[in-house]
Design a protein around this motif. Structure first.
Motif, PDB file in Angstrom:
ATOM      1  N   GLU A 181       0.755  -1.232   0.108  1.00  0.00           N
ATOM      2  CA  GLU A 181       0.074  -0.024  -0.370  1.00  0.00           C
ATOM      3  C   GLU A 181       1.020   1.497  -0.112  1.00  0.00           C
ATOM      4  N   ASP A 182       0.352   2.326   0.929  1.00  0.00           N
ATOM      5  CA  ASP A 182       1.533   3.809   0.494  1.00  0.00           C
ATOM      6  C   ASP A 182       2.804   3.336   1.691  1.00  0.00           C
ATOM      7  N   LYS A 183       2.217   2.818   2.515  1.00  0.00           N
ATOM      8  CA  LYS A 183       3.364   2.910   3.642  1.00  0.00           C
ATOM      9  C   LYS A 183       4.804   2.257   3.046  1.00  0.00           C
ATOM     10  N   ALA A 184       5.560   2.531   3.879  1.00  0.00           N
ATOM     11  CA  ALA A 184       7.371   2.597   3.452  1.00  0.00           C
ATOM     12  C   ALA A 184       7.543   1.193   3.335  1.00  0.00           C
ATOM     13  N   LEU A 185       8.079   1.128   1.937  1.00  0.00           N
ATOM     14  CA  LEU A 185       8.472  -0.043   1.142  1.00  0.00           C
ATOM     15  C   LEU A 185       9.215  -1.100   2.077  1.00  0.00           C
ATOM     16  N   THR A 205      12.978  -2.789   2.282  1.00  0.00           N
ATOM     17  CA  THR A 205      13.864  -4.061   1.482  1.00  0.00           C
ATOM     18  C   THR A 205      13.580  -4.963   0.853  1.00  0.00           C
ATOM     19  N   SER A 206      12.834  -6.210   1.892  1.00  0.00           N
ATOM     20  CA  SER A 206      12.770  -7.116   2.172  1.00  0.00           C
ATOM     21  C   SER A 206      11.603  -7.409   0.828  1.00  0.00           C
ATOM     22  N   GLU A 207      10.936  -6.435   0.625  1.00  0.00           N
ATOM     23  CA  GLU A 207       9.355  -6.581  -0.241  1.00  0.00           C
ATOM     24  C   GLU A 207      10.431  -6.283  -1.637  1.00  0.00           C
ATOM     25  N   LEU A 208      10.905  -4.948  -1.979  1.00  0.00           N
ATOM     26  CA  LEU A 208      11.122  -4.152  -3.203  1.00  0.00           C
ATOM     27  C   LEU A 208      12.114  -5.775  -3.860  1.00  0.00           C
ATOM     28  N   SER A 209      12.843  -6.476  -2.597  1.00  0.00           N
ATOM     29  CA  SER A 209      13.820  -7.011  -2.650  1.00  0.00           C
ATOM     30  C   SER A 209      12.887  -8.567  -3.743  1.00  0.00           C
ATOM     31  N   LYS A 210      11.683  -8.898  -3.389  1.00  0.00           N
ATOM     32  CA  LYS A 210      10.788  -9.731  -3.786  1.00  0.00           C
ATOM     33  C   LYS A 210      10.398  -9.998  -5.025  1.00  0.00           C
ATOM     34  N   SER A 246       6.637  10.289  -4.023  1.00  0.00           N
ATOM     35  CA  SER A 246       6.727   9.021  -3.145  1.00  0.00           C
ATOM     36  C   SER A 246       7.829   7.874  -3.997  1.00  0.00           C
ATOM     37  N   VAL A 247       9.320   7.980  -3.553  1.00  0.00           N
ATOM     38  CA  VAL A 247      10.222   6.984  -4.249  1.00  0.00           C
ATOM     39  C   VAL A 247      10.040   5.291  -3.651  1.00  0.00           C
ATOM     40  N   ASP A 248       9.370   4.968  -2.774  1.00  0.00           N
ATOM     41  CA  ASP A 248       9.168   3.869  -2.743  1.00  0.00           C
ATOM     42  C   ASP A 248       7.784   3.599  -3.428  1.00  0.00           C
ATOM     43  N   CYS A 249       6.899   4.236  -4.437  1.00  0.00           N
ATOM     44  CA  CYS A 249       6.003   3.686  -5.187  1.00  0.00           C
ATOM     45  C   CYS A 249       6.527   4.120  -6.222  1.00  0.00           C
ATOM     46  N   ALA A 250       7.223   4.685  -6.817  1.00  0.00           N
ATOM     47  CA  ALA A 250       8.419   4.474  -8.127  1.00  0.00           C
ATOM     48  C   ALA A 250       9.141   3.256  -8.539  1.00  0.00           C
ATOM     49  N   ALA A 281      -0.115  -7.384 -11.151  1.00  0.00           N
ATOM     50  CA  ALA A 281       0.081  -6.073  -9.796  1.00  0.00           C
ATOM     51  C   ALA A 281      -0.755  -6.154  -9.317  1.00  0.00           C
ATOM     52  N   GLU A 282      -1.731  -5.882  -9.098  1.00  0.00           N
ATOM     53  CA  GLU A 282      -2.916  -5.918  -7.849  1.00  0.00           C
ATOM     54  C   GLU A 282      -3.052  -7.504  -7.796  1.00  0.00           C
ATOM     55  N   LYS A 283      -3.104  -8.413  -8.880  1.00  0.00           N
ATOM     56  CA  LYS A 283      -3.647 -10.087  -8.312  1.00  0.00           C
ATOM     57  C   LYS A 283      -2.997 -10.904  -7.968  1.00  0.00           C
ATOM     58  N   GLU A 284      -1.243 -10.854  -8.670  1.00  0.00           N
ATOM     59  CA  GLU A 284      -0.042 -11.172  -8.166  1.00  0.00           C
ATOM     60  C   GLU A 284       0.962 -11.192  -7.339  1.00  0.00           C
ATOM     61  N   TYR A 285       0.752  -9.445  -7.577  1.00  0.00           N
ATOM     62  CA  TYR A 285       2.025  -9.443  -6.944  1.00  0.00           C
ATOM     63  C   TYR A 285       1.356  -8.272  -5.590  1.00  0.00           C
ATOM     64  N   ASN A 286       0.112  -8.265  -5.569  1.00  0.00           N
ATOM     65  CA  ASN A 286      -0.266  -7.674  -4.060  1.00  0.00           C
ATOM     66  C   ASN A 286      -0.522  -6.156  -3.920  1.00  0.00           C
ATOM     67  N   VAL A 287      -0.604  -5.448  -4.931  1.00  0.00           N
ATOM     68  CA  VAL A 287       0.160  -4.323  -5.685  1.00  0.00           C
ATOM     69  C   VAL A 287      -2.046  -3.407  -4.765  1.00  0.00           C
ATOM     70  N   LYS A 288      -2.030  -2.651  -3.896  1.00  0.00           N
ATOM     71  CA  LYS A 288      -3.415  -2.012  -3.621  1.00  0.00           C
ATOM     72  C   LYS A 288      -3.424  -0.530  -4.540  1.00  0.00           C
ATOM     73  N   ASN A 289      -2.231  -0.165  -4.373  1.00  0.00           N
ATOM     74  CA  ASN A 289      -2.371   1.360  -4.553  1.00  0.00           C
ATOM     75  C   ASN A 289      -2.807   1.950  -6.012  1.00  0.00           C
ATOM     76  N   LYS A 290      -3.670   2.006  -6.631  1.00  0.00           N
ATOM     77  CA  LYS A 290      -4.368   2.336  -7.269  1.00  0.00           C
ATOM     78  C   LYS A 290      -3.174   3.965  -8.088  1.00  0.00           C
ATOM     79  N   ASP A 291      -2.825   4.958  -7.744  1.00  0.00           N
ATOM     80  CA  ASP A 291      -1.400   4.985  -8.659  1.00  0.00           C
ATOM     81  C   ASP A 291      -0.731   4.654  -9.295  1.00  0.00           C
TER      82      ASP A 291
END
Ligand code: DGI
Ligand code: FE
Ligand code: FE
Length: 205
Positions: free
Chosen positions: A7-11, A13-18, A52-56, A105-115
């Motif tokens: 979601e919008d929360k800070a990313l 590092t482990s999430e990005l590497s996944k 947001s750098v994390d969203c990018a 991205a939404e269904k397989e990788y669990n991204v909720k953020n609409k932007d």
């Protein structure tokens, strides 16, 4: 497949590497290199413009998650989800990797953020009135350091950090010229996006 929800929360590092690991599995090595370059280019642009750098990073990492799927699969994902498929997309189904990617991205990788989902969905054609994140991904995709072919790359890379809308317009202009010269089908949205940014630049001047 992921146990976390982006979601919008800070990313973490482990999430990005996944996500990075997932992309290395579904993309060939050249596409994966491009993916990493887009993610890092987008994160720099985000820092520059206060996005947001994390969203990018997430949007960049996932923007081409459907790029290596066969055209038949892209069509079947979009048809199954009752997405609107244009005449141009039927002629050139690879264009659907953006829409199908947003779905995955939404269904397989669990991204909720609409932007983030929109940035993935619109990264190939752009759209009139893009959000800051959408513009960042659109521009990063075109100018990441691995890109070599396009004209005016030096100018576009410089402009991207001083006037993002102008960089968007330059990219659309060059893309349309290239598509016209090569006789490719041109998606209506690409033209509409170009017109929108021509007009919005004129009103600024
Ligand atoms: O997936 P990438 O290769 O990283 O980049 P992309 O998603 O922007 O796709 C790039 C290609 O998409 C590039 O060759 C230009 C093309 N493109 C953009 N708009 C249109 C288009 N191709 C056609 N045929 N029609 C369009 O309107
Ligand atoms: Fe793409
Ligand atoms: Fe890309």
């Amino acid at each position: 497949m992921q146990e976390f929800s982006i979601e919008d929360k800070a990313l973490k590092t482990s999430e990005l590497s996944k996500l990075r690991k997932e992309m290395s599995k579904v993309q060939d090595s050249k596409r994966f290199e491009h993916t990493l370059s887009v993610a890092y280019t987008a994160s720099n642009l985000a820092a520059c413009y206060g996005e947001s750098v994390d969203c990018a990073l997430i949007a960049g990492m996932l923007h081409d998650c459907a790029k290596c799927l066969p055209e038949k699969k892209l069509l079947s994902i979009c048809e199954k989800q009752h997405m609107e498929i244009s005449e141009e997309e039927y002629k050139k189904p690879s264009l659907l990797h953006a829409k199908a990617g947003s779905y995955l991205a939404e269904k397989e990788y669990n991204v909720k953020n609409k932007d983030i989902l929109n940035a993935i969905c619109n990264h190939t054609t752009g759209r009139p009135g893009m959000s800051l994140l959408e513009k960042i991904i659109f521009v990063a995709d075109y100018m990441e350091p691995g890109r070599r072919q396009a004209p005016r790359l030096d100018q576009i890379r410089k402009t991207a950090y001083t006037d993002l809308d102008k960089a968007v317009l330059m990219i659309l202009e060059d893309t349309l010229n290239y598509l016209q010269a090569s006789g490719s089908v041109i998606e209506k949205t690409t033209q509409e996006t170009y017109q929108y940014y021509v007009t919005s630049q004129k009103t600024i001047l």
